[in-house]
Design an enzyme around this catalytic site. Structure first.
Site, PDB file in Angstrom:
ATOM      1  N   LEU A   1     116.347  79.919  97.704  1.00  0.00           N
ATOM      2  CA  LEU A   1     117.317  80.193  96.653  1.00  0.00           C
ATOM      3  C   LEU A   1     116.698  79.985  95.275  1.00  0.00           C
ATOM      4  CD1 LEU A   1     120.250  80.840  95.846  1.00  0.00           C
ATOM      5  CD2 LEU A   1     120.712  78.369  95.948  1.00  0.00           C
ATOM      6  N   ASP A   2     116.689  81.058  94.468  1.00  0.00           N
ATOM      7  CA  ASP A   2     116.168  81.027  93.098  1.00  0.00           C
ATOM      8  C   ASP A   2     114.717  80.542  93.049  1.00  0.00           C
ATOM      9  OD1 ASP A   2     118.659  81.856  92.151  1.00  0.00           O
ATOM     10  OD2 ASP A   2     119.390  79.801  91.987  1.00  0.00           O
ATOM     11  N   GLY A   3     113.979  80.770  94.150  1.00  0.00           N
ATOM     12  CA  GLY A   3     112.620  80.250  94.220  1.00  0.00           C
ATOM     13  C   GLY A   3     111.541  81.306  94.321  1.00  0.00           C
TER      14      GLY A   3
ATOM     15  N   GLY B   1     120.758  77.332  91.626  1.00  0.00           N
ATOM     16  CA  GLY B   1     122.073  77.362  92.239  1.00  0.00           C
ATOM     17  C   GLY B   1     123.172  77.744  91.268  1.00  0.00           C
TER      18      GLY B   1
END
Length: 297
Positions: free
Chosen positions: A240-242, A214
């Site tokens: 998200l960012d995964g 995040g």
């Protein structure tokens, strides 16, 4: 709109060079079958890398570069013939021309360090791709980009205009680019946009994922008192960012470093990590398996 400006070509003649990527359940005879197929079609293997997750029931991955005379005329027939081998071994596979440069769209916001690194690699010929366009939600980078002959598109984004802005972005990139690079583009990409570029959107996140996902990861890292900070280049997914991680790197920090220090140190890591990941992708060195990658670097 696609720029006519291209990077300096590498010294190796890639006209008749192809790259093959294969993943399949591991079993005896895979390498022999692929090698025999290429030999029987008159190809010369110039590089081969392989990896098995587990010889007993795992998955097998291989990347092969080969030269084949008159490749352009023979490639479609080669792919049709290889489909028979692929079916026998239940392969996921691709054969691409090394001489066909991938077209990049670089998305950027206000920070220029990752964009500058990619432009420098491109100008020096170390990034074997064409930069088709740069898209930004700010107009700050126009003076860096347009003198190089690369189209620059300023598309402001606000909460009220985000959907319309993304529609305009899709209009620009659809059919014009192969890969989207988020070079510190500080906007979340919608699932609809991601659907158009599965495993073809590369983001640089300014932390060593999965730590500090995040926003404001350097502030998170400072508040946690970490002794190592890092950066992560990954494919973008709806999480998200995964998404699957392509490359990471770290550097030691200490209690003397404040948030601004961490940002300054981190910028050097970010630019290097992103450049590596983009280079590996455009050279067909990455195979995605589930939420992981096999990288033949």
């Amino acid at each position: 709109m696609v720029s006519n400006v291209t990077s300096k070509s590498k010294s190796t003649n890639l006209t008749n060079r192809a790259r093959m990527l294969v993943s399949c359940p591991d079993r005896p005879g895979i390498v022999a079958a692929v090698s025999r197929f290429l030999y029987e079609h008159g190809a010369n293997i110039v590089q081969s890398d392989q990896y098995t997750m587990d010889p007993e029931g795992g998955l097998f991955f291989i990347r092969i570069e080969f030269d084949l005379d008159n490749l352009d005329a023979r490639r479609e027939q080669l792919k049709a013939d290889f489909a028979v081998v692929a079916a026998e071994f239940n392969m996921k596979w691709s054969i691409t021309r090394a001489s066909r440069k991938k077209r990049l769209a670089i998305f950027v916001s206000k920070e220029d360090h990752c964009l500058l690194e990619l432009l420098w690699h491109w100008q020096s010929g170390d990034l074997d791709a064409d930069i088709a366009m740069v898209i930004s939600n700010h107009d700050d980078m126009r003076g860096l980009v347009e003198p190089l002959g690369i189209p620059y598109h300023h598309i402001p984004v606000t909460p009220d205009t985000k959907a319309e802005a993304e529609k305009r972005q899709l209009e620009l990139v659809s059919g014009q680019v192969d890969v989207v690079i988020l070079a510190r583009y500080m906007q979340i990409i919608s699932p609809k946009f991601i659907e158009h570029f599965p495993n073809k959107i590369i983001n640089i996140h300014h932390s060593f994922l999965p730590a500090f996902v995040g926003g404001k990861p350097y502030a998170q890292a400072y508040n946690r008192g970490v002794k190592i900070i890092g950066a992560t280049a990954h494919y973008v997914t709806e999480e998200l960012d995964g998404g699957p991680i392509i490359e990471q790197d770290v550097q030691r920090v200490s209690h003397r470093d404040n948030v601004d220090d961490l940002k300054r140190i981190g910028r050097h890591i970010e630019r290097t990590v992103l450049a590596r990941a983009v280079n590996w992708h455009v050279e067909d060195r990455v195979i995605v398996h589930q939420n992981k990658t096999v990288v033949f670097s």
